[in-house]
Design a protein around this motif. Structure first.
Motif, PDB file in Angstrom:
ATOM      1  N   LYS A  26      24.375 -34.701  23.614  1.00 50.72           N
ATOM      2  CA  LYS A  26      25.805 -34.697  23.917  1.00 50.72           C
ATOM      3  C   LYS A  26      26.513 -35.668  22.967  1.00 50.72           C
ATOM      4  CE  LYS A  26      27.758 -37.185  27.271  1.00 50.72           C
ATOM      5  NZ  LYS A  26      28.836 -37.864  26.514  1.00 50.72           N
ATOM      6  N   VAL A  70      21.711 -35.203  32.019  1.00 45.90           N
ATOM      7  CA  VAL A  70      20.787 -36.231  31.527  1.00 45.90           C
ATOM      8  C   VAL A  70      19.352 -35.727  31.665  1.00 45.90           C
ATOM      9  CG1 VAL A  70      19.979 -38.596  31.870  1.00 45.90           C
ATOM     10  CG2 VAL A  70      22.404 -38.054  32.152  1.00 45.90           C
ATOM     11  N   PHE A  94      30.924 -35.581  30.038  1.00 47.83           N
ATOM     12  CA  PHE A  94      30.074 -34.462  30.468  1.00 47.83           C
ATOM     13  C   PHE A  94      30.882 -33.200  30.747  1.00 47.83           C
ATOM     14  CE2 PHE A  94      27.075 -37.960  31.608  1.00 47.83           C
ATOM     15  CZ  PHE A  94      25.967 -37.501  30.911  1.00 47.83           C
ATOM     16  N   GLU A 150      21.365 -37.898  26.962  1.00 49.45           N
ATOM     17  CA  GLU A 150      22.471 -37.070  27.436  1.00 49.45           C
ATOM     18  C   GLU A 150      22.533 -35.825  26.559  1.00 49.45           C
ATOM     19  OE1 GLU A 150      25.953 -39.580  27.440  1.00 49.45           O
ATOM     20  OE2 GLU A 150      25.223 -40.704  29.186  1.00 49.45           O
TER      21      GLU A 150
END
Length: 336
Positions: free
Chosen positions: A125, A79, A131, A95
């Motif tokens: 992302k 982040v 993640f 992100e």
């Protein structure tokens, strides 16, 4: 943790996994054009262990000086914590994922709680993946992309005098050696997306996994040698490369193409006789290409397979897992 230090995995000397130290390290400084990322996950890649062991796999004249102590790694997902004043594409709270400053020797510094990364190396992302998956994608995905689809830069090629050029894949037969690994499993999916007939080479335990990813044919190298089984192939992507990569010349059509991912090809005369083009490149950080790959990941058209995850503090065990081989997809470190 005070604001001037963070936890990271650092190297003070070359060696095996036992030289990896989880310790306090200076907090990264944000420079113009950079984004500070609070790291959630870190993708592990072969250059991490090549650097750890002192680049023994490179010719001595290619081994760069390494300024100890050094933080390993290049692939991160996390982040955005802060942005330099000149950065317009990212905001605090975004992100992101990316391969940081690659190729460079130890400047990527990804095995850490925080990383300062050039904004141009990052992409948002994809919302559809977590993640861990995002951290597994950058180097492996970009390697497959730059070898097979689009090089994406005009930098001189350190591996050969000529620029690497991908070839059209539609309607072609593409063999991927090492198909279950990081680069391999992306290459299978990207070649299939581009309309190729894909032959995957791996050990038998990976067959159902690779067929799920779109492989049309599967060769279990523990039972038969691919060079004895496959013929009339248009393109071989050998993700293992090295001195044995010349054996794939036997699988190719006259005028075919061999892309070894690692150094060691030495059968140039035989390739020339067969009219085979042999070409290599070195993957480079590229945020816009990663954003394109991200759209495919978000849509579920490409997926990231995760072999295993380890906490950052357990990087030594993660490196031992990597040394064990037979990896399916990617090994990822997580930051709590």
């Amino acid at each position: 943790m005070s604001i001037d230090t963070m936890k990271a995995i650092r190297l003070h000397e070359f060696g095996g996994p036992e030289v990896l130290r989880y310790e306090e390290a200076p907090f990264p400084e944000l420079k113009p054009g950079e984004v500070l990322v609070r790291v959630h996950a870190i993708g592990m890649n072969p250059p991490d262990w090549y650097l750890r062991d002192g680049y023994k796999s490179l010719p001595p004249e290619w081994r760069p000086p390494v300024p100890f102590p050094i933080i390993l790694g290049s692939d991160v997902a996390g982040v955005v914590e802060a942005v330099a004043t000149d950065v317009k594409d990212f905001s605090v709270g975004d992100e992101v994922f990316g391969m940081v400053r690659f190729p460079s020797f130890g400047e990527s510094a990804a095995y850490a709680e925080y990383v300062a990364a050039p904004a141009s190396d990052l992409a948002l992302k994809p919302a559809g993946i977590d993640f861990v998956q995002a951290a597994g994608a950058p180097m492996a995905g970009l390697t497959a992309w730059q070898f097979l689809i689009d090089l994406g830069h005009n930098e001189p090629n350190p591996l050969q005098p000529e620029v690497h050029r991908p070839v059209p894949l539609g309607g072609k037969t593409v063999l991927v050696n090492g198909a279950a690994g990081g680069v391999g499993h992306f290459a299978v999916q990207l070649a299939k997306l581009k309309g190729a007939h894909v032959i995957a080479v791996a050990s038998g335990t990976h067959e159902s996994f690779l067929r799920e990813l779109g492989a049309d044919e599967f060769i279990d190298y523990t039972k038969s040698l691919p060079e004895d089984v496959a013929h009339d192939v248009d393109l071989v992507l050998d993700t293992l490369g090295g001195p044995t990569t010349g054996r794939f010349l036997r699988t190719l059509k006259r005028g075919g193409t061999l892309f070894p991912v690692f150094l060691g090809f030495s059968d140039a005369e035989e390739a020339a006789k067969l009219g085979v083009t042999v070409s290599m490149t070195q993957v480079r950080s590229n945020g816009p290409q990663l954003a394109e790959l991200g759209r495919l990941l978000d849509a579920g058209k490409v997926r990231v397979a995760i072999d295993s995850t380890f906490p950052l503090a357990d990087a030594r065990n993660a490196h031992e897992r990597a040394a064990g081989g037979h990896i399916q997809g990617k090994i990822v470190l997580t930051v709590v």
